[in-house]
Design a protein around this motif. Structure first.
Motif, mmCIF file in Angstrom:
data_model
loop_
_atom_site.group_PDB
_atom_site.id
_atom_site.type_symbol
_atom_site.label_atom_id
_atom_site.label_comp_id
_atom_site.label_asym_id
_atom_site.label_seq_id
_atom_site.Cartn_x
_atom_site.Cartn_y
_atom_site.Cartn_z
ATOM 1 N N ASP A 180 0.827 -1.207 0.000
ATOM 2 C CA ASP A 180 0.000 0.000 0.000
ATOM 3 C C ASP A 180 0.862 1.259 0.000
ATOM 4 O O ASP A 180 2.004 1.230 0.475
ATOM 5 C CB ASP A 180 -0.868 -0.033 1.270
ATOM 6 C CG ASP A 180 -2.155 0.767 1.135
ATOM 7 O OD1 ASP A 180 -2.332 1.474 0.130
ATOM 8 O OD2 ASP A 180 -2.982 0.677 2.066
ATOM 9 N N ASP A 181 0.329 2.356 -0.532
ATOM 10 C CA ASP A 181 0.960 3.679 -0.435
ATOM 11 C C ASP A 181 2.368 3.697 -1.013
ATOM 12 O O ASP A 181 3.259 4.369 -0.477
ATOM 13 C CB ASP A 181 1.002 4.151 1.028
ATOM 14 C CG ASP A 181 -0.364 4.057 1.698
ATOM 15 O OD1 ASP A 181 -1.321 4.589 1.130
ATOM 16 O OD2 ASP A 181 -0.465 3.437 2.768
ATOM 17 N N GLU A 237 -4.753 4.785 -6.044
ATOM 18 C CA GLU A 237 -5.718 5.286 -5.061
ATOM 19 C C GLU A 237 -5.965 6.771 -5.298
ATOM 20 O O GLU A 237 -5.251 7.421 -6.052
ATOM 21 C CB GLU A 237 -5.313 5.016 -3.601
ATOM 22 C CG GLU A 237 -3.855 4.811 -3.278
ATOM 23 C CD GLU A 237 -3.551 4.859 -1.773
ATOM 24 O OE1 GLU A 237 -4.163 4.086 -1.018
ATOM 25 O OE2 GLU A 237 -2.686 5.656 -1.362
#
Ligand code: C2E
Ligand code: MG
Ligand code: MG
Ligand code: MG
Length: 285
Positions: A180-181, A237
């Motif tokens: 993630d990220d 995202e």
């Protein structure tokens, strides 16, 4: 000294420390309550959209917390606090148990979706994490391939070997893993080769001004090419408008998530019906 002699002032960092301490104390009591009661934690679900297939492929589970006055406390506050106070494992296990329970109920009635679940670094670094996760899946009779574990790249990992072993174990059992990220944190490119990843989530900061930022376009496109070459997929995202979605498609990104696709909401059943996941559910019922 700037203000002249004979003056004094309380040193600011100390003030902050005290305020932080009090906040942590309040949050600790609230988190402990939330783990016991049923009305303070709530799971929200946000769709992740497969761009080429033009369909929602899975949902990310995002935890919500209310204080006793009914006010929202944000994950950016209570997740780091839970990590500092040693409560994050219990919080992550609460989410795992409740999300997988819901998944099992829905699968029984014919809905067929995959869940992405955020797991904090301290939880991933505990030796019994694979046992806990695989045990929860077994208890609720959910196939491992219906769960994606999201590991945030912004977390500093002390014991990388343990995380690697744990992720390898759950991955061998069929659970999918996402980083993630990506692009703002501690991980290096070697993570992309070492971890058993299926997905790399490009951090929202690269996506928010994608249209007007050629550097970000280069980042997104070249990272996607590399990730694809390793047999994995990228997820963007913070996709907040149609133009960004078209741009991502142009750059070869496989998945999109963000307010333009859908906000995180507690009403998963409605979303399942709206996206067609609930169709077989309806026809069976
Ligand atoms: P994350 O996993 O990167 O989740 C994405 C965050 O971006 C979520 O914030 C989501 O509400 C927000 N978001 C989604 N679409 C958009 C968009 O289009 N624009 C903008 N500006 N924001 C968008 P949220 O729910 O506040 O969660 C923040 C972080 O807290 C998460 O980041 C995750 O790292 C952590 N978190 C949330 N739930 C859990 C949980 O159950 N367990 C653990 N360990 N961490 C969690
Ligand atoms: Mg996430
Ligand atoms: Mg993220
Ligand atoms: Mg994020």
């Amino acid at each position: 000294k700037k203000k002249g002699n004979g003056q004094w002032q309380i040193f600011d960092p100390d003030n902050n420390d005290l305020a932080n301490l009090r906040r942590d104390h309040d949050l600790t009591s609230l988190l402990k309550l939330a783990l016991k009661r049923t009305d303070l934690f709530q799971l929200n679900y946000q769709p992740i959209y497969a761009i080429e297939e033009a369909t929602v492929s899975h949902y990310e589970v995002l935890l919500r917390l209310k204080d006793l006055a009914g006010n929202a406390v944000y994950p950016s506050d209570f997740i780091p606090a839970a990590e500092r106070m040693g409560l994050i494992r219990l919080v992550d296990e609460w989410v795992l148990d409740n999300a997988i329970k819901k998944l099992a109920t829905d699968h029984k009635t014919g809905a067929d979706y995959t869940l992405s679940i955020n797991i904090s670094a301290p939880t991933l670094q505990s030796a019994d994490f694979p046992k806990t996760l695989l045990g929860t899946l077994k208890t609720h009779r959910v196939e491992p391939r219906y769960v994606v574990v999201e590991l945030t790249e912004t977390a500093y990992i002390e014991n990388f070997q343990m995380v690697l072993n744990n992720l390898q174990q759950i991955s061998d059992a069929g659970v999918l893993v996402a980083l993630d990220d990506f692009g703002v944190g501690f991980s290096s490119f070697s993570y992309l080769k070492k971890l058993p990843l299926s997905y790399v989530k490009l951090d929202g900061s690269y996506i928010l001004d994608l249209q007007n930022n050629p550097d970000n376009q280069v980042f997104v496109e070249s990272l996607t090419n590399m990730v694809n070459a390793f047999g994995m997929k990228t997820i963007a995202e913070f996709v907040e408008d149609a133009e960004t979605l078209y741009k991502l498609q142009e750059l070869g990104v496989a998945y999109a998530q963000g307010y333009y696709i859908g906000r995180p909401l507690p009403e998963l059943d409605d979303m399942l019906c709206a996206t067609g996941f609930g169709q077989s559910k309806k026809s069976k019922g």
